[in-house]
Structure formats: C-alpha cells, structure tokens
Write a protein that holds these residues in place. Structure first.
Motif, PDB file in Angstrom:
ATOM      1  N   TYR A  86       0.837  -1.196   0.000  1.00 17.60           N
ATOM      2  CA  TYR A  86       0.000   0.000   0.000  1.00 17.60           C
ATOM      3  C   TYR A  86       0.872   1.246   0.000  1.00 17.60           C
ATOM      4  O   TYR A  86       1.946   1.256   0.595  1.00 17.60           O
ATOM      5  N   ASP A 129      -7.744   0.913   9.361  1.00 16.53           N
ATOM      6  CA  ASP A 129      -6.838   0.845   8.218  1.00 16.53           C
ATOM      7  C   ASP A 129      -5.417   0.651   8.732  1.00 16.53           C
ATOM      8  O   ASP A 129      -5.150   0.815   9.915  1.00 16.53           O
ATOM      9  N   PRO A 130      -4.488   0.377   7.826  1.00 14.37           N
ATOM     10  CA  PRO A 130      -3.100   0.189   8.258  1.00 14.37           C
ATOM     11  C   PRO A 130      -2.364   1.523   8.458  1.00 14.37           C
ATOM     12  O   PRO A 130      -1.230   1.692   8.016  1.00 14.37           O
ATOM     13  N   ASP A 131      -3.006   2.475   9.120  1.00 13.88           N
ATOM     14  CA  ASP A 131      -2.420   3.808   9.287  1.00 13.88           C
ATOM     15  C   ASP A 131      -1.039   3.760   9.948  1.00 13.88           C
ATOM     16  O   ASP A 131      -0.105   4.411   9.490  1.00 13.88           O
ATOM     17  N   GLU A 132      -0.919   2.991  11.017  1.00 10.14           N
ATOM     18  CA  GLU A 132       0.351   2.950  11.738  1.00 10.14           C
ATOM     19  C   GLU A 132       1.465   2.386  10.859  1.00 10.14           C
ATOM     20  O   GLU A 132       2.560   2.949  10.788  1.00 10.14           O
ATOM     21  N   SER A 133       1.203   1.281  10.176  1.00  8.57           N
ATOM     22  CA  SER A 133       2.248   0.706   9.323  1.00  8.57           C
ATOM     23  C   SER A 133       2.545   1.592   8.126  1.00  8.57           C
ATOM     24  O   SER A 133       3.698   1.679   7.683  1.00  8.57           O
TER      25      SER A 133
END
Length: 166
Positions: A18, A87-91
C-alpha cells in the motif's frame, strides 16, 4: 495541554503493498491539515498495471513526500496521535518515514486507548453513525479525522466545544 490529536490516511494498493495517497491530521488547537502525497518514483512498481494510482492527480495536486513528513514532524512530534484502527495507518506511517530515512517522531495508537469503557466495535459503530449524521465522506481522510474529533467531543474528552465549533 491541547486537544487529542488524530490522523487518518487514504491509501492505494500496488503489487507490492500500500502507498499513502492523502492524509489529514488534527492539531492541538483543533484545526486540521489535509494533504495529497506525491509518491516517490522508487515507490512505484515498474509495471503501471500493478497499481491503482491516479499518478496525474497525485503529481498535480500532491506535495512531495519529504515535505509532508517534515510538516507532520513539526505538527505532531513528541505527542501521541490517535487513529481509528480500521486501516493500516500505523504501518503506512512507519513505512513512509522509514522510506525517507526519517524516524517517526510521534507515537501512534488507536482511539480505543483514548476513549475508555467502550469496546472497539462499539466505537466503530459510534464513529460510523457520526459520519452519516454529519454527511461525511468515508473515503476522505479529513472526514475520518473530523469524525474522531466528534467522537472525542461526544465522549467528554473535548470540553467547552459545541457541535458547531468543531
């Protein structure tokens, strides 16, 4: 001490993972910043069919990723920033900073660490209801941040603010 700070990232899928395409974050005074991110060339797959990015839009409307990282560091450094946890905000943040050779200067955690006594499923239902009630577009990161600010206000974490002041 200011208000809790929130962040949301819009992203696109590529063959390798992403990529962040737009993000919004709130400041300690309640204001919000929103930015479209121009991807670095080395982030993109060699085959243009291996991603769903509108590169023309991102290049015309976006800010260089390094500028985005520097501004976020100035605005959010040395604080805890809350995300919705969906969502994958941290990653994505870790990847963004790491890809530019920068340390992530703030802690990222989910909003359920801020709002106690409500499980994550109930928080998501509450957030979704606020988005519908206020006519917010779920795919826009600024809508996600605004919904989290409303959630914090309605949970009693933001004092002295009426509905029209957010």
């Amino acid at each position: 001490m200011g208000l809790p700070q929130f962040l949301d990232i819009e992203f696109a899928a590529t063959a390798t993972g992403y990529l962040p395409t737009a993000m919004a974050w709130s400041l300690a005074d309640g204001r919000m910043k929103t930015v479209v991110v121009t991807p670095e060339d080395d982030w993109l797959p060699d085959d243009p069919d291996d991603h769903e990015l509108d590169l023309t839009y991102l290049q015309e409307q976006g800010a260089p990723a390094l500028d985005v990282v520097q501004e976020m560091s100035e605005d959010l450094g040395d604080t805890t920033v809350f995300v919705d946890g969906l969502d994958p905000d941290e990653s994505l943040l870790e990847w963004l900073f790491e890809s530019l050779g920068r340390p992530l200067p703030f802690e990222v955690t989910t909003v359920d660490r801020l709002i106690h006594g409500v499980d994550s499923g109930e928080l998501e239902d509450w957030r979704r209801e606020l988005m519908v009630t206020h006519g917010l577009e779920p795919q826009l990161p600024e809508s996600g941040v605004y919904a989290l600010l409303l959630l914090a206000r309605d949970a009693g974490l933001i004092q002295g603010m009426e509905a029209g002041e957010l």
